[in-house]
Motif scaffolding. Structure first.
Motif, short mmCIF file in Angstrom:
data_model
loop_
_atom_site.label_atom_id
_atom_site.label_comp_id
_atom_site.label_asym_id
_atom_site.label_seq_id
_atom_site.Cartn_x
_atom_site.Cartn_y
_atom_site.Cartn_z
N ALA A 100 0.83 -1.20 0.00
CA ALA A 100 0.00 0.00 0.00
C ALA A 100 0.86 1.25 0.00
O ALA A 100 0.46 2.28 -0.53
N SER A 103 4.53 0.46 -4.00
CA SER A 103 4.10 -0.48 -5.03
C SER A 103 5.30 -1.27 -5.54
O SER A 103 6.38 -0.73 -5.72
N ASP A 193 -5.48 -2.42 -4.91
CA ASP A 193 -4.15 -1.85 -4.75
C ASP A 193 -4.11 -0.40 -5.25
O ASP A 193 -3.49 0.47 -4.64
N ALA A 197 -3.42 2.82 -2.86
CA ALA A 197 -2.27 3.68 -3.17
C ALA A 197 -2.70 5.14 -3.33
O ALA A 197 -2.05 6.05 -2.82
N ARG A 206 2.29 8.63 1.11
CA ARG A 206 3.22 8.57 -0.02
C ARG A 206 3.67 10.00 -0.31
O ARG A 206 2.84 10.90 -0.35
#
Length: 234
Positions: A100, A103, A193, A197, A206
């Protein structure tokens, strides 16, 4: 002072501090037991070496993908270039679900869903950082504190035709061919996914600022639509 003696003294100080410390930061003694799940790839403590994964002494405050001699994935190196620093927040997110946060990470580990076990493990890792009593709990790149995705968001069924319309902006950077040179390819990503993300970018877990901006503009339904489109895009 050798790291073993330093660690023993630090642990002794933590244990002397009692239950209050354990409640706030996790229990390092229990974390040592949880760390057994990591030992096949990671070492920590005196004499530790990097093997499949990097040694974990001083991991708090370390830039992602920055240990010399470790064969990192392109995704991990890119995350480090984007500014990802291992803090309590980012480590917790990575340990919960590695893919998560990064990637295509090379870490083939399903993650630890139990929040208490993660807290104990982080408390154990924290002992082996240079100054455990003064570690920042959240760097500017990791200000998000809630990385759990609401099951209702994951359950949204996106409209791939609407996703195709929205995806035109994605393709100004990501390659239509799906190649992973420079900017990673996103063709054929599993829907969940992709959604996880994108929400990690929205929560600023992120670190890439452009993706944080792009994800921040999108609603939950729009993210689901783009995910539905790219799932079957070849």
């Amino acid at each position: 002072m050798g790291i073993r003696l330093q660690t023993s003294l630090t642990l002794a100080a933590f244990f002397a501090a009692g239950v209050a410390w354990a409640n706030e930061f996790g229990d390092p003694e229990k974390g040592a037991d949880v760390f057994k799940k990591c030992k096949s790839c990671h070492q920590i403590g005196e004499g530790s070496k990097s093997r499949i994964g990097p040694q974990l002494n001083g991991v708090f405050g370390r830039v992602a993908g920055s240990v010399d001699g470790v064969k990192y994935s392109k995704s991990m190196l890119r995350a480090g270039d984007d500014g990802l620093v291992w803090t309590e927040e980012t480590l917790d997110a990575y340990i919960e679900n590695p893919k998560a946060l990064i990637s295509k990470t090379r870490m083939s580990f399903r993650g630890i869903s139990d929040a208490e076990q993660r807290s104990d493990l982080l408390a154990y890792l924290r002992v082996y950082s240079d100054n455990p009593s003064n570690i920042p709990e959240a760097e500017p790149t990791a200000t998000g504190t809630d990385h759990d995705i609401d099951p209702a968001i994951l359950a949204i069924v996106g409209d791939p035709e609407y996703g195709e319309y929205l995806a035109s902006e994605c393709m100004t950077c990501h390659q239509v061919s799906g190649d992973d040179d420079g900017i990673p390819g996103i063709n054929g990503w599993p829907t969940e996914d992709f959604v996880v993300a994108m929400h990690a970018y929205k929560r600023k877990l992120r670190p890439h600022p452009v993706m944080q901006m792009m994800a921040g503009r999108l609603s939950d339904e729009e993210i689901a639509a783009i995910a539905a489109y790219f799932k079957d895009f070849e």
